[in-house]
Design an enzyme around this catalytic site. Structure first.
Site, PDB file in Angstrom:
ATOM      1  N   GLU A 230      -6.793  -6.828  -2.001  1.00 24.09           N
ATOM      2  CA  GLU A 230      -7.224  -7.152  -0.638  1.00 24.09           C
ATOM      3  C   GLU A 230      -8.736  -7.026  -0.531  1.00 24.09           C
ATOM      4  O   GLU A 230      -9.281  -5.919  -0.600  1.00 24.09           O
ATOM      5  CB  GLU A 230      -6.570  -6.217   0.390  1.00 24.09           C
ATOM      6  CG  GLU A 230      -5.087  -6.369   0.533  1.00 24.09           C
ATOM      7  CD  GLU A 230      -4.499  -5.492   1.644  1.00 24.09           C
ATOM      8  OE1 GLU A 230      -3.267  -5.458   1.747  1.00 24.09           O
ATOM      9  OE2 GLU A 230      -5.276  -4.857   2.388  1.00 24.09           O
TER      10      GLU A 230
ATOM     11  N   GLU B 151       0.798  -1.227   0.000  1.00 25.51           N
ATOM     12  CA  GLU B 151       0.000   0.000   0.000  1.00 25.51           C
ATOM     13  C   GLU B 151       0.831   1.277   0.000  1.00 25.51           C
ATOM     14  O   GLU B 151       0.314   2.358   0.274  1.00 25.51           O
ATOM     15  CB  GLU B 151      -0.996   0.003   1.173  1.00 25.51           C
ATOM     16  CG  GLU B 151      -1.998  -1.141   1.091  1.00 25.51           C
ATOM     17  CD  GLU B 151      -2.950  -1.194   2.267  1.00 25.51           C
ATOM     18  OE1 GLU B 151      -2.606  -0.668   3.336  1.00 25.51           O
ATOM     19  OE2 GLU B 151      -4.041  -1.760   2.108  1.00 25.51           O
TER      20      GLU B 151
END
Length: 897
Positions: A565, A499
């Site tokens: 995710e 991320e």
């Protein structure tokens, strides 16, 4: 085959501490001929001793002398950490049970010295002669260390980095009598970080080149010693005067290939590093065999240098290709690369590799990356992986079981999350075996490395964006890690971080220099939800969701077109809970409905459940009836688990190639006893998540679209199904069958098809008590897919299931191999035998045999129906019992004779 090739790079610099060898690719080798230089390699994994640094007054030069008595030292676990050794001696309680972790002192409070230990190992190694060399190798120490052997310090400066291997030429330091002592002082990370409840605590753990979860995350409590220790393998290796290391194989597979056909040739490119440790020039031959070919290259190695040598390209005719799980067999080749001097093999390494090529294209419809293996497009069905064990207690057997479970989920990719490890070669070996592609993050996370403003963090966002403190150390660790795992065919994707991108200078070096030079064959993303992987043009869209959802959510709401995710709940069943929750805390969570005007209700769980990161089920469990106790809650949770993950995978694959090119579940496993995001628990006991995912992820699958009310099929195979038979039936709670349609269908290759619309009829039939909806897809006599839904009534309650009459099953057992059996489970009654869990039990303890692998589980058997279940387990000496217990089937144990 005897061809010329170029020597690519020559390094005339002196031998340094950090000349590393790749991880697991060495064999115990025999002497090859009289007077031939020999090589072998063995692990130093027993006989270690430890002492806390506070109790040791002498320096390492004294401790490492064999004459020094290690009085008061105790046995140590190596590979292992300080905490694993303390647990071995019962100096601390099991931190994975109950609230025990709170009883272990945290390094942030104790200070680093408390977990700073000396480790010592006595070993026998004869003093080498005739130019032979002996090497000491560490594959991983966390975090810093100083190394001493027989009174000599081997490293000039303190080694740092959890991921940077160490290699020392110890030839001159070995004792003439063959008795030797190694002493290593291991220092914890610095700083260790404050475990203040934030993701990665206060974030300062990321100032090191180390893993970040050890300061705590939303799925784990802090690891009290931050995993300080000699956590990975330690080797002694013998070589000749030339050390062959870091071989590199690249396979080129042009064109579009098909499974099961004769293949056009593939090209094999091979390089290796040759280290000449002598003061003289050495001439020799680097060679390996491939099928019947001998590929070799004559080389001249300057004195005291490391030379990168390229062998001639080899052409492999009709290659056995490596395919991802579900698409074909993951075929592997084994060879041996050798250095020959004066007609004698002086060093060699075994090398296992797969012949495959991975490509990435851009899907202009989805606006996301699309992956191809051997020219064929692959819809990515993946799972996020943290680490096998939070305290780094790794075994080949556990790796194999966990990767096999992922294969059994019908996944084809595992993503290694960036707050953990560059995974070990043994992990990759299992992925190679089971056909699992791997998406490997490096050691960054948006939480610790400054993607967001976070009041839990000790330093501001811009400061955290510069983590780690030592960028050069990070890059050296990256380079070494690439060499460690790059030969594995399963490795498909490199990623700069979770991320978040690495700092600009690190990113540029990785992207522009290290990866092109040291690999150059794999996709690289700068971070895990990068626009280069997946554009997100949807307002309010992105990755996730991460918690429980109405099952139609996955069908009708778009997320990232390649979602890295997305996940839901994952509590295990009652047997799983008993392993780590004390009896007095076996209290089921209580859901309180929302008051008028409130958006949602609330859920309160026991303190131990909360400590183990319980994620709520909202009112979904209660829809199956009032919860009686923890066992009842856990059973009903499995129904929710199954439905959530079947729907998740069905929803994504129903939009294959138009909304999505891939999905990666957050997450499929836990390295400790957490109550969220897992298809099996820490003890390797699968729950219903695994089997719901297995069903929804079938390569050829029939499913019901709850939004459109249509029957759909997904075909992930490279070829079409030209003639299929589709049958749809509704079954009420008494077993009465209503046909909703039958037709012949054709399924597109790697595509989705929509058939009959049955929504109005289904809604009418299920309105009062709910129904079972049975979908069957066959091709001739071959069953392609069978899918059974239990649909709630019009108000979303499963009232009919609460009225199911008791059912009985008959079981026929065929044990055709020592650790494999076939169960034929039949329902000869008139009622439905719903949601039956099959478990293998140890004949003495009556506890579940773990791991065990079931072709299906949590099965429903219709009246006059039967189902065949294959089961395997590891211990061939055990004849297990079989336990079957269902929603309306009383528990019964059967012999396996």
């Amino acid at each position: 085959m005897n061809c010329e090739a170029n020597v690519l790079i020559t390094d005339h610099s002196p031998l340094t501490t950090y000349n590393m060898r790749p991880g697991f690719l060495y064999l115990f080798l025999l002497f090859l001929a009289i007077n031939a230089s020999a090589q072998n390699r063995y692990e130093l994994n027993t006989g270690w001793q430890y002492a806390p640094i506070a109790s040791v007054k002498e320096p390492g030069t004294v401790l490492s002398a064999t004459s020094y008595a290690l009085t008061g030292w105790k046995p140590a676990v190596v590979p292992g950490t300080v905490l694993t050794t303390m647990l071995h001696h019962k100096q601390v309680p099991d931190p994975f049970y109950g609230m025990n972790n709170e009883r272990i002192p945290d390094i942030y409070n104790t200070g680093a010295e408390y977990y700073t230990w000396w480790f010592a190992k006595d070993f026998k190694e004869a003093y080498p002669t005739a130019g032979r060399q002996v090497w000491l190798q560490f594959r991983g120490v966390n975090y810093g260390c100083d190394v001493f052997l027989n009174g000599h310090k081997l490293n000039e400066t303190t080694h740092k980095s959890m991921f940077l291997r160490q290699s020392y030429n110890i030839t001159q330091y070995l004792n003439k009598n063959g008795n030797n002592r190694l002493a290593v002082v291991v220092y914890p990370p610095d700083p260790v970080g404050n475990p203040n409840g934030g993701q990665g605590g206060d974030g300062r753990i990321a100032k090191n080149v180390s893993h970040q979860y050890v300061a705590g995350w939303d799925w784990i409590q802090p690891i009290r010693d931050r995993n300080t220790g000699i956590w990975d393998k330690v080797y002694i290796e013998r070589t000749g005067s030339v050390n062959l290391k870091n071989p590199h194989v690249i396979t080129l597979v042009p064109g579009v290939r098909h499974v099961g056909t004769e293949q056009q040739p593939a090209t094999i490119k091979m390089t290796a590093e040759l280290e000449n440790v002598t003061n003289k020039r050495i001439q020799g031959v680097l060679q390996y065999k491939l099928d019947s070919q001998l590929i070799k290259q004559a080389v001249t190695l300057p004195a005291n240098s490391t030379t990168l040598v390229a062998l001639p390209d080899a052409t492999l005719k009709n290659p056995r290709l490596w395919w991802p799980a579900g698409y074909g067999s993951p075929e592997l080749y084994t060879t041996e690369i050798q250095f020959v001097e004066n007609g004698k093999i002086t060093d060699k390494e075994a090398l296992t590799f797969g012949v495959r090529e991975i490509q990435r294209t851009w899907n202009t419809t989805t606006l996301s990356s699309q992956f191809h293996v051997n020219g064929q497009k692959i819809f990515i069905r993946g799972g996020n992986w943290i680490i096998s064990d939070a305290m780094l207690r790794f075994t080949d057997e556990r790796y194999d079981a966990e990767i096999r479970y992922h294969r059994d989920m019908n996944l084809n990719l595992i993503r290694i999350w960036g707050g953990a490890l560059l995974e070990r070669p043994e992990f990759y070996k299992a992925c190679d075996k089971y056909g699992m592609l791997v998406f490997q993050d490096f050691w960054m996370s948006g939480d610790c490395n400054g993607r967001w403003v976070d009041p839990k963090k000790a330093e501001d966002q811009q400061t955290r964006r510069k983590y780690p403190d030592d960028h050069d150390l990070f890059l050296r660790s990256v380079a070494d890690g690439i060499k460690l795992i790059r030969n594995h065919p399963s490795l498909a994707i490199w990623c700069g971080g979770n991320e978040i991108t690495p700092p600009d200078d690190i990113l540029a070096a990785m992207r522009d220099s290290l990866l092109p030079q040291l690999d150059g064959t794999r996709v690289f993303f700068d971070y895990s939800n990068s626009d280069s992987m997946s554009m997100n043009i949807l307002k309010g869209g992105g990755d996730g969701p991460y918690n429980i959802q109405p099952t139609d959510t996955f069908w009708k709401f778009r997320t990232y077109p390649f979602n890295s995710e997305v996940g839901s709940v994952g509590t295990g069943d009652y047997e799983s809970l008993k392993r780590f929750i004390p009896e007095e805390n076996m209290i089921p969570p209580v859901y309180t409905p929302a008051d008028p005007g409130e958006r949602r209700g609330s859920e309160k769980a026991d303190s131990v459940w909360e400590y183990h990161k319980y994620i709520g089920y909202s009112d979904y469990v209660n829809r199956y009836g009032p919860v009686k106790d923890a066992k009842d809650f856990a059973l009903k949770a499995q129904l929710v688990n199954y439905d959530q993950y079947r729907s998740l995978m069905e929803g994504f694959t129903s939009h294959m190639w138009d909304w999505y090119t891939g999905v990666i579940i957050w997450k499929t496993q836990n390295p400790w006893t957490a109550l969220r995001g897992q298809m099996y628990d820490y003890y390797l006991d699968p729950n219903a998540c695994l089997y719901g995912l297995n069903k929804g992820g079938e390569n050829v699958h029939v499913m019901y679209n709850p939004v459109e009310g249509t029957v759909m099929t997904v075909n992930n195979d490279f070829g079409p199904v030209t003639r299929g038979s589709l049958q749809v039936e509704a079954i009420d709670m008494n077993g009465k069958v209503t046909s909703l349609g039958r037709e012949m269908v054709k399924l597109d290759a790697s595509g989705v098809n929509t058939f009959m619309r049955i929504k109005d009829t289904v809604d009418k039939l299920r309105a009062e008590k709910g129904i079972f909806l049975s979908l069957t897809l066959a091709s001739g006599k071959r069953l392609l897919s069978r899918n059974l839904y239990w649909l709630p009534n019009a108000s979303g309650q499963y009232s009919g299931l609460q009225e199911l009459k008791p059912a009985k099953l008959t079981v026929k057992v065929t044990r055709n191999e020592p650790s494999r059996m076939l169960l034929q489970i039949s329902n000869d009654g008139e009622g439905i035998a719903f949601f039956n869990r099959i478990s293998l039990l140890h004949p003495k303890t009556k506890e579940r045999i773990l791991p065990a692998f079931y072709s299906d589980n949590y099965i429903t058997v219709l009246p006059d129906g039967s189902q065949a279940i294959f089961i395997e387990w590891n211990d061939k000496t055990v004849t297990p019992l079989i336990n079957i217990e269902g929603w309306n089937v009383e528990a019964k144990t059967y012999p396996a004779q």
